[in-house]
Design a protein around this motif. Sequence first.
Motif, short mmCIF file in Angstrom:
data_model
loop_
_atom_site.label_atom_id
_atom_site.label_comp_id
_atom_site.label_asym_id
_atom_site.label_seq_id
_atom_site.Cartn_x
_atom_site.Cartn_y
_atom_site.Cartn_z
N LEU A 124 0.90 -1.15 0.04
CA LEU A 124 -0.04 0.04 -0.10
C LEU A 124 0.79 1.34 -0.03
N LEU A 125 0.64 2.15 -0.90
CA LEU A 125 1.48 3.44 -1.01
C LEU A 125 0.55 4.71 -1.09
N LYS A 126 1.01 5.57 0.00
CA LYS A 126 0.38 6.78 0.43
C LYS A 126 1.30 7.97 -0.20
N LEU A 127 0.69 8.78 -0.79
CA LEU A 127 1.73 9.98 -1.04
C LEU A 127 1.06 11.20 -0.22
N TYR A 128 2.03 12.19 0.42
CA TYR A 128 1.29 13.22 1.08
C TYR A 128 2.12 14.40 0.66
N GLY A 129 1.52 15.50 0.42
CA GLY A 129 2.17 16.85 0.06
C GLY A 129 2.85 17.65 0.99
N THR A 130 3.73 18.57 0.81
CA THR A 130 4.55 19.09 1.82
C THR A 130 3.73 19.64 3.00
N ASP A 131 2.39 19.77 2.76
CA ASP A 131 1.61 20.29 4.16
C ASP A 131 0.94 19.06 4.81
N GLY A 132 1.32 17.85 4.63
CA GLY A 132 1.22 16.76 5.29
C GLY A 132 -0.19 16.04 4.84
N LYS A 133 -0.91 16.74 3.92
CA LYS A 133 -2.12 16.11 3.32
C LYS A 133 -2.01 15.03 2.43
N LEU A 134 -3.05 13.98 2.51
CA LEU A 134 -2.89 12.63 1.80
C LEU A 134 -3.27 13.36 0.39
N ILE A 135 -2.42 13.08 -0.62
CA ILE A 135 -2.87 13.52 -2.13
C ILE A 135 -3.20 12.23 -3.15
N GLN A 136 -2.66 11.10 -2.68
CA GLN A 136 -2.73 9.73 -3.52
C GLN A 136 -2.37 8.57 -2.59
N GLU A 137 -3.46 7.72 -2.75
CA GLU A 137 -3.21 6.29 -2.20
C GLU A 137 -3.54 5.06 -3.18
N THR A 138 -2.67 4.29 -3.37
CA THR A 138 -2.51 3.21 -4.41
C THR A 138 -1.92 2.13 -3.71
N LYS A 139 -2.35 0.92 -4.53
CA LYS A 139 -1.65 -0.50 -4.13
C LYS A 139 -1.08 -1.14 -5.41
#
Length: 509
Positions: free
Chosen positions: A467-482
């Motif tokens: 499971l992969l989660k990407l966060y922006g510089t502000d810490g907010k979740l911007i993408q979630e994939t597997k």
Amino acid sequence: MKKLFTSALLALVLSVNVYAQEKTYFDENWEKTTQENMEYYRETTPKGKLTLIKDFYKDGKLQMEGLASDTTPNSEIFDGKVTWYTPEGKVMTITTFSNGKQLGVSQSYDEKGRLTEDVNYKSDGTFDGKAFLYKDVESEYFYNTITTYENSIPAKTIVYDENIKRIRYENYTTKDGGTETKYYDEKGKLIGTAPSGSGETLLVDYYPNPMRVSKIEKYKSDGSVKEGVIYAKNGKLLQEQKNSKKEGYKTTYDESGKKIGHLVYQYDKENDTFKPMDGEDYQFNYDSTQISGIDIYKNGSIIISKSFDEAGKLSSEKILKDDITQEIKYYSPDGKLKSTLTYKDEMPYNGTSYEGLTETQYKEGVVVNTRIYNEEKKLKSEKKLNSKQTAYDAIIYDNKGVTLYTYNQPLNEDEDNYFFTAQIVQYVKGKPTNKSSIKKGILQTGKIKLTTLNGSKELERNGKWVLLKLYGTDGKLIQETKTLADIPEEYSSTENPAMLSEDDLYYFD
């Protein structure tokens, strides 16, 4: 009675002018705002078919004035001369408009009141004229520059010191779209032109403050050096090189003119090159102010290669035999020997190497300790070979010296094992949190969070999936994939966002 009529008429005129004038307030981005929040304000007054616009800084000083047929903020249609001013009240730009388009003379000035642009706009939108840059320590310009434009294209640029007729170089745009450069010395005498038109070319470098010739090199059509000279800032000859049909030489001097090195070249007919044979080859840094290296040749092979730091201090000395490294000696800035690294079978064998910010210790051909430092010379990471010599134990620190990760990496001599394999513990505020295991770059168990260029990413193993989660510089979740963990080997690539490399652990600056 006549005096009373005149006074009444004057009062009427003043009254009309007052009520005809409008005032609008703007913020720092020139968006409309209230008087309390304004950084600029505008006054408009009818002038026949046009309207006079006057913009002011918050303190009441004039920022711009000009006539316009449309006064819509940020979409004005100017007509005639428009002038902009600095907060200090100096003229910054004067431009002439015709129905909203620049037409005619436009002049700009710097904060010292010096002309930086003097051009004339034509009806087709192109312009002719000149742009100026000034030698100024505050603005970090080392030379004065004048660029002449024709039809909006730079046609000629002159770079000079104090006197435009003395030391300088001039760049021209030729009729065929190419370029040509003319170089001049301290007396204004032409050194040469590049390209020369004979297939050979010329390169001249200059020192700044004051402008002086630092290097003159002439190249053959094949790109090899035909002859060259390097001068010190005091004008003394530092180095001269010349290659003839069968042989060549390079002689080096110190700043007092004393000869310190001489290298002889031999022409290699088969490869059409000049091969260094015997003597000392001195290399200088990019601005020719320090010696950066010395290679000593004997019978066509380097036997000693010395490197110097930015201060001109000896930093390393490599000893070679038959073009094969035998040992490298490393020195501290005070001249003391730090380490001697010996080689065996062309590989580091015993000792410590110092390359950039990395310090590597070898014992009988095996890396036993690697330390990496940041630009402030603080320890960034350390990797040690364990006592059983089966794995490396590593620790990575942030810029404050707080532990970020520790990991155990098996010692594997299998060259096919290209990807990262390790047991990792992640720390937050110096305390262990996530644990994970990596095999050939793929997360096998656990979870880990990493800093990236655009924020951060988190990988977590869930059955056969990563499971992969990407966060922006502000810490907010911007993408979630597997992603499937066991993907075919031909698709296993470091471009896969679900894969992890050792370098990923170091990206936190």
